[in-house]
Design a protein around this motif. Structure first.
Motif, PDB file in Angstrom:
ATOM      1  N   ALA A  90      12.359 -18.039  -6.831  1.00 59.68           N
ATOM      2  CA  ALA A  90      11.272 -17.116  -7.137  1.00 59.68           C
ATOM      3  C   ALA A  90      11.856 -15.769  -7.569  1.00 59.68           C
ATOM      4  O   ALA A  90      13.069 -15.547  -7.519  1.00 59.68           O
ATOM      5  CB  ALA A  90      10.368 -16.939  -5.915  1.00 59.68           C
ATOM      6  N   GLN A  94      11.096 -11.778  -3.191  1.00 62.66           N
ATOM      7  CA  GLN A  94      10.112 -12.667  -2.574  1.00 62.66           C
ATOM      8  C   GLN A  94      10.729 -13.372  -1.365  1.00 62.66           C
ATOM      9  O   GLN A  94      11.940 -13.584  -1.299  1.00 62.66           O
ATOM     10  CB  GLN A  94       9.663 -13.728  -3.580  1.00 62.66           C
ATOM     11  CG  GLN A  94       9.094 -13.171  -4.879  1.00 62.66           C
ATOM     12  CD  GLN A  94       7.654 -12.725  -4.727  1.00 62.66           C
ATOM     13  OE1 GLN A  94       6.759 -13.543  -4.609  1.00 62.66           O
ATOM     14  NE2 GLN A  94       7.442 -11.425  -4.727  1.00 62.66           N
ATOM     15  N   ASP A  98       5.864 -15.522   1.149  1.00 69.11           N
ATOM     16  CA  ASP A  98       5.103 -14.932   0.038  1.00 69.11           C
ATOM     17  C   ASP A  98       4.597 -15.985  -0.947  1.00 69.11           C
ATOM     18  O   ASP A  98       3.693 -15.717  -1.743  1.00 69.11           O
ATOM     19  CB  ASP A  98       5.973 -13.935  -0.742  1.00 69.11           C
ATOM     20  CG  ASP A  98       6.376 -12.731   0.096  1.00 69.11           C
ATOM     21  OD1 ASP A  98       5.564 -12.309   0.932  1.00 69.11           O
ATOM     22  OD2 ASP A  98       7.501 -12.235  -0.101  1.00 69.11           O
ATOM     23  N   ILE A  99       5.196 -17.168  -0.927  1.00 66.11           N
ATOM     24  CA  ILE A  99       4.938 -18.161  -1.975  1.00 66.11           C
ATOM     25  C   ILE A  99       3.632 -18.910  -1.698  1.00 66.11           C
ATOM     26  O   ILE A  99       3.445 -19.493  -0.630  1.00 66.11           O
ATOM     27  CB  ILE A  99       6.109 -19.162  -2.083  1.00 66.11           C
ATOM     28  CG1 ILE A  99       7.417 -18.397  -2.333  1.00 66.11           C
ATOM     29  CG2 ILE A  99       5.843 -20.167  -3.183  1.00 66.11           C
ATOM     30  CD1 ILE A  99       7.401 -17.498  -3.554  1.00 66.11           C
ATOM     31  N   ARG A 100       2.747 -18.884  -2.676  1.00 62.77           N
ATOM     32  CA  ARG A 100       1.468 -19.586  -2.589  1.00 62.77           C
ATOM     33  C   ARG A 100       1.343 -20.684  -3.641  1.00 62.77           C
ATOM     34  O   ARG A 100       0.428 -21.504  -3.568  1.00 62.77           O
ATOM     35  CB  ARG A 100       0.308 -18.591  -2.756  1.00 62.77           C
ATOM     36  CG  ARG A 100       0.186 -17.626  -1.602  1.00 62.77           C
ATOM     37  CD  ARG A 100      -0.222 -18.361  -0.326  1.00 62.77           C
ATOM     38  NE  ARG A 100      -0.307 -17.476   0.848  1.00 62.77           N
ATOM     39  CZ  ARG A 100       0.674 -17.297   1.700  1.00 62.77           C
ATOM     40  NH1 ARG A 100       1.839 -17.936   1.530  1.00 62.77           N
ATOM     41  NH2 ARG A 100       0.543 -16.511   2.734  1.00 62.77           N
ATOM     42  N   VAL A 102       3.772 -23.494  -6.190  1.00 57.76           N
ATOM     43  CA  VAL A 102       5.062 -24.067  -6.568  1.00 57.76           C
ATOM     44  C   VAL A 102       4.884 -24.864  -7.846  1.00 57.76           C
ATOM     45  O   VAL A 102       4.026 -25.748  -7.928  1.00 57.76           O
ATOM     46  CB  VAL A 102       5.615 -24.986  -5.460  1.00 57.76           C
ATOM     47  CG1 VAL A 102       6.950 -25.587  -5.891  1.00 57.76           C
ATOM     48  CG2 VAL A 102       5.795 -24.205  -4.160  1.00 57.76           C
ATOM     49  N   MET A 122       1.357 -23.702   0.238  1.00 55.86           N
ATOM     50  CA  MET A 122       1.837 -23.711  -1.143  1.00 55.86           C
ATOM     51  C   MET A 122       1.060 -24.738  -1.965  1.00 55.86           C
ATOM     52  O   MET A 122       1.060 -25.924  -1.642  1.00 55.86           O
ATOM     53  CB  MET A 122       3.332 -24.042  -1.194  1.00 55.86           C
ATOM     54  CG  MET A 122       4.223 -23.012  -0.537  1.00 55.86           C
ATOM     55  SD  MET A 122       5.991 -23.471  -0.685  1.00 55.86           S
ATOM     56  CE  MET A 122       6.762 -22.117   0.224  1.00 55.86           C
ATOM     57  N   GLY A 144       4.579 -14.398  -5.939  1.00 55.46           N
ATOM     58  CA  GLY A 144       3.916 -15.386  -5.111  1.00 55.46           C
ATOM     59  C   GLY A 144       4.024 -16.801  -5.645  1.00 55.46           C
ATOM     60  O   GLY A 144       3.364 -17.704  -5.120  1.00 55.46           O
ATOM     61  N   THR A 145       4.856 -16.989  -6.649  1.00 55.79           N
ATOM     62  CA  THR A 145       5.009 -18.301  -7.289  1.00 55.79           C
ATOM     63  C   THR A 145       6.486 -18.662  -7.332  1.00 55.79           C
ATOM     64  O   THR A 145       7.329 -17.820  -7.634  1.00 55.79           O
ATOM     65  CB  THR A 145       4.426 -18.298  -8.709  1.00 55.79           C
ATOM     66  OG1 THR A 145       3.054 -17.904  -8.639  1.00 55.79           O
ATOM     67  CG2 THR A 145       4.515 -19.678  -9.337  1.00 55.79           C
ATOM     68  N   ALA A 146       6.796 -19.924  -7.060  1.00 59.44           N
ATOM     69  CA  ALA A 146       8.183 -20.392  -7.069  1.00 59.44           C
ATOM     70  C   ALA A 146       8.303 -21.621  -7.945  1.00 59.44           C
ATOM     71  O   ALA A 146       7.324 -22.337  -8.201  1.00 59.44           O
ATOM     72  CB  ALA A 146       8.662 -20.708  -5.657  1.00 59.44           C
TER      73      ALA A 146
END
Length: 281
Positions: A90, A94, A98-100, A102, A122, A144-146
């Motif tokens: 990410a 981050q 924090d990741i919502r 994937v 996620m 917030g995206t990986a």
């Protein structure tokens, strides 16, 4: 400098495999969006080489690529086996919490199911490419995206790795074929190191036809490492067989091929090359 076309964007596993096969030799990598585009470019430019995935130890064979290879008349001049290790990457700063969302290729997402199940917050979003997902996040600066991608892709696009080796099964390897025009394939021929071949044949719809071919290969000391059947469209209950074999004696292998041809309805040598050793964890 050799030019190699691949499926995927810079930093993808195809690029890693292409560079791994050619080692220290400098190459120019030309990305394609799809395998159909890759094969079309190879057909249009006889001087171009290609790297295409053909099977994965978890997802199995890439059946559409078998058909593209059959229709292309290209030759296999080598292979490369790559350990696939997925990273969660990410934007810098981050954290995992924090990741919502994937993003990644569906197969990569499938291979990381256990990890993703431990993170129910996620949301999984399918994309066409692992490295393409990383590039998208970097270009859009999407917080917030990986992406699930390779370490090479994360480094190339300036992403931080939040979790390493998140694949469920560590025995995750992909076999890539190195492809060339038939005329250019002669440059790769090295009888002293040729110990593997990929064959394509069809059989008459008679009892025991496949058994006869396999018995003959065994008689000549040929080791069958893979057999893949695909139905022949428009000919019910008839199949094409894609076979990989290894051998210690090139002369005996050629004798086996000569003996097998009369037993088949169609017989093609897709490539003769040096087997790549199985990688380790």
């Amino acid at each position: 400098m050799k030019r190699i076309t691949i499926q995927g964007v810079a930093g993808c596993y195809h690029e890693t495999a292409a560079r791994g096969f050619f080692g220290d030799e400098p190459i120019e990598v030309l990305p394609c969006a799809t395998f159909e585009e890759l094969f079309a470019r190879l057909e249009a430019d006889p001087e171009l080489l290609g790297a295409a995935a053909i099977e994965n130890t978890i997802a199995g064979s890439l059946l559409p690529n078998h058909e593209l290879l059959r229709r292309s008349r290209l030759r296999i001049v080598g292979e490369y086996k790559l350990r696939i290790s997925h990273m969660l990457a990410a934007l810098p700063g981050q954290s995992l919490d924090d990741i919502r969302e994937v993003r990644s290729h569906p197969i990569a997402l499938m291979q990381c199911t256990d990890f993703l199940q431990t993170r129910p917050a996620m949301t999984v979003v399918e994309r066409d490419d692992t490295a393409g997902s990383a590039r998208e996040i970097a270009l859009e600066r999407t917080a917030g995206t990986a992406a699930i991608c390779s370490a090479d892709a994360a480094a190339l696009y300036g992403l931080d790795i939040l979790a390493r080796s998140i694949e469920t099964n560590p025995h995750n390897f992909t076999r890539f074929l190195i492809l060339a025009d038939a005329a250019q394939a002669a440059e790769f021929a090295d009888p002293a190191h040729t110990d593997k071949a990929s064959l394509l044949f069809t059989l008459p719809h008679t009892q025991g036809s496949l058994s006869k071919v396999l018995t003959l290969l065994s008689f000549y000391g040929i080791n069958l490492t893979k057999i893949q059947s695909l139905p022949i469209v428009g000919r019910e209950w008839e199949y094409r067989f894609y076979v990989d074999v290894t051998f210690d004696d090139l002369a005996r292998y050629r004798q086996a091929v000569a003996a097998a041809r009369p037993l088949t309805s169609e017989f093609r040598i897709l490539g003769e090359y040096a087997a790549y050793p199985n990688p380790t964890l």
